[in-house]
Design an enzyme around this catalytic site. Structure first.
Site, PDB file in Angstrom:
ATOM      1  N   HIS A  57      -7.269  -6.002   0.965  1.00  0.00           N
ATOM      2  CA  HIS A  57      -6.109  -5.357   1.383  1.00  0.00           C
ATOM      3  C   HIS A  57      -5.258  -5.753   2.690  1.00  0.00           C
ATOM      4  O   HIS A  57      -4.452  -5.126   2.940  1.00  0.00           O
ATOM      5  CB  HIS A  57      -6.727  -3.823   1.596  1.00  0.00           C
ATOM      6  CG  HIS A  57      -5.390  -2.839   1.383  1.00  0.00           C
ATOM      7  ND1 HIS A  57      -5.070  -2.622  -0.114  1.00  0.00           N
ATOM      8  CD2 HIS A  57      -4.880  -1.901   2.268  1.00  0.00           C
ATOM      9  CE1 HIS A  57      -4.091  -1.617   0.221  1.00  0.00           C
ATOM     10  NE2 HIS A  57      -4.045  -1.162   1.394  1.00  0.00           N
ATOM     11  N   ASP A 115     -10.272  -5.909  -3.042  1.00  0.00           N
ATOM     12  CA  ASP A 115      -9.725  -4.696  -2.148  1.00  0.00           C
ATOM     13  C   ASP A 115     -10.530  -3.557  -2.274  1.00  0.00           C
ATOM     14  O   ASP A 115     -10.752  -2.913  -3.318  1.00  0.00           O
ATOM     15  CB  ASP A 115      -8.192  -4.399  -2.595  1.00  0.00           C
ATOM     16  CG  ASP A 115      -7.465  -3.443  -1.968  1.00  0.00           C
ATOM     17  OD1 ASP A 115      -8.191  -2.430  -1.397  1.00  0.00           O
ATOM     18  OD2 ASP A 115      -6.119  -3.573  -1.821  1.00  0.00           O
ATOM     19  N   SER A 173       0.763  -1.230   0.079  1.00  0.00           N
ATOM     20  CA  SER A 173      -0.083  -0.134  -0.110  1.00  0.00           C
ATOM     21  C   SER A 173       0.762   1.311  -0.181  1.00  0.00           C
ATOM     22  O   SER A 173       1.688   1.337  -0.800  1.00  0.00           O
ATOM     23  CB  SER A 173      -0.873   0.067   1.223  1.00  0.00           C
ATOM     24  OG  SER A 173      -2.036   0.895   1.043  1.00  0.00           O
TER      25      SER A 173
END
Length: 277
Positions: A255, A222, A146
């Site tokens: 995620h 996600d 991320s």
């Protein structure tokens, strides 16, 4: 730089340890984790840069990377994501301030005195690792998740030849084109979007930066996929630049670290194959 070892435990034949030291770059105490595989070394190094809200513990504790790293002979370095001492600026939101350093050197108050994560990761911490651990910094890879995926990509692109391998899990590929990036880079760097380009993987590729190849895993479930991550932008930038991108879209994955745990062995094998060349 005086290094303090906070803990060290045997793990998969190697040692998982946590450390802290006084950072000249951030002006604070910084923490990081190290997995040292079995053997005398020096060992090839893989850096893992974590995402928003994370510390040096998230990857180390949740990713389950040590077993594969031990088998492959890889040293893993997991830094914290920002400075955190008393007196360090913060914001009530999770996506700015402590835990959200975005791997930049801030130019704006109140962030600029301490938020120098680019220089910390690119210069200061590698020098400390080289001095204190059986690390072979002639063989390095870098990866992240991320916000940390953004960090890994941009650091590799800004330092050609340093990293033999670069990969990411659900990276923020273009802070110029997502709300997380626009908020953080405005706060840290100011309103001049031209100054942001050094911290945007797609812009760096368009401006001539190159790496040999990139591996990215992206979960299709996600919740940040379309609003923040936008892997298609990296796909297009790599195509324009002629950089080989392996973009694996993983159905059903979100995620979280369950996603990272599911594919971490693939990434470590990717790095090991390139670090052994």
């Amino acid at each position: 730089m005086t290094l303090e070892t906070l803990s060290a435990q045997r793990c998969h034949g190697g040692v998982q340890s946590f450390h802290r030291h006084a950072s000249a770059e951030t002006g604070t105490t910084m923490r990081f984790g190290v997995f040292t595989p079995p053997g005398e070394g020096p060992h090839p190094v893989v850096w893992f840069l974590a995402g928003l809200t994370c510390t040096e513990e998230n990857f180390t504790v949740k990713a389950g990377a040590q077993k594969a790293a031990s088998e492959l002979g890889l040293m893993l370095i997991a830094p914290d994501t920002s400075p955190r001492d008393e007196g360090v600026a913060d914001d009530p939101a999770y996506d700015l301030g402590q835990g959200a350093g975005f791997y930049v050197d801030a130019k704006q108050e109140p962030w600029s005195p301490h938020f120098r994560m680019r220089s910390y990761i690119e210069r200061e911490l590698p020098a400390l690792i080289d001095a204190e651990f059986p690390a072979d910094l002639g063989r390095q890879g870098i990866m992240g998740h991320s916000m940390g995926g953004h960090g890994a990509l941009t650091i590799a692109l800004r330092n050609p030849g340093r990293f033999a391998a670069v990969s990411a899990f659900a990276p923020i590929v273009s802070p110029l084109n997502c709300p997380w990036g626009e908020k953080a880079l405005t706060a840290y760097l100011g309103a001049d979007r031209g100054a942001w380009r050094a911290y945007d993987a797609c812009a760096l590729l368009d401006d001539g930066a190159r790496v040999a190849e990139i591996l990215v895993d992206q979960g299709e479930a996600d919740t940040f996929l379309s609003s923040q991550l936008k892997p298609h932008l990296l796909e297009a930038a790599c195509a324009r630049a002629g950089v080989a991108l392996t973009l694996r879209r993983q159905a059903g994955y979100d995620h979280s670290y369950w996603f990272i745990q599911s594919f971490i062995d693939d990434h470590l094998k990717w790095h090991a194959a390139r670090l052994q060349r």
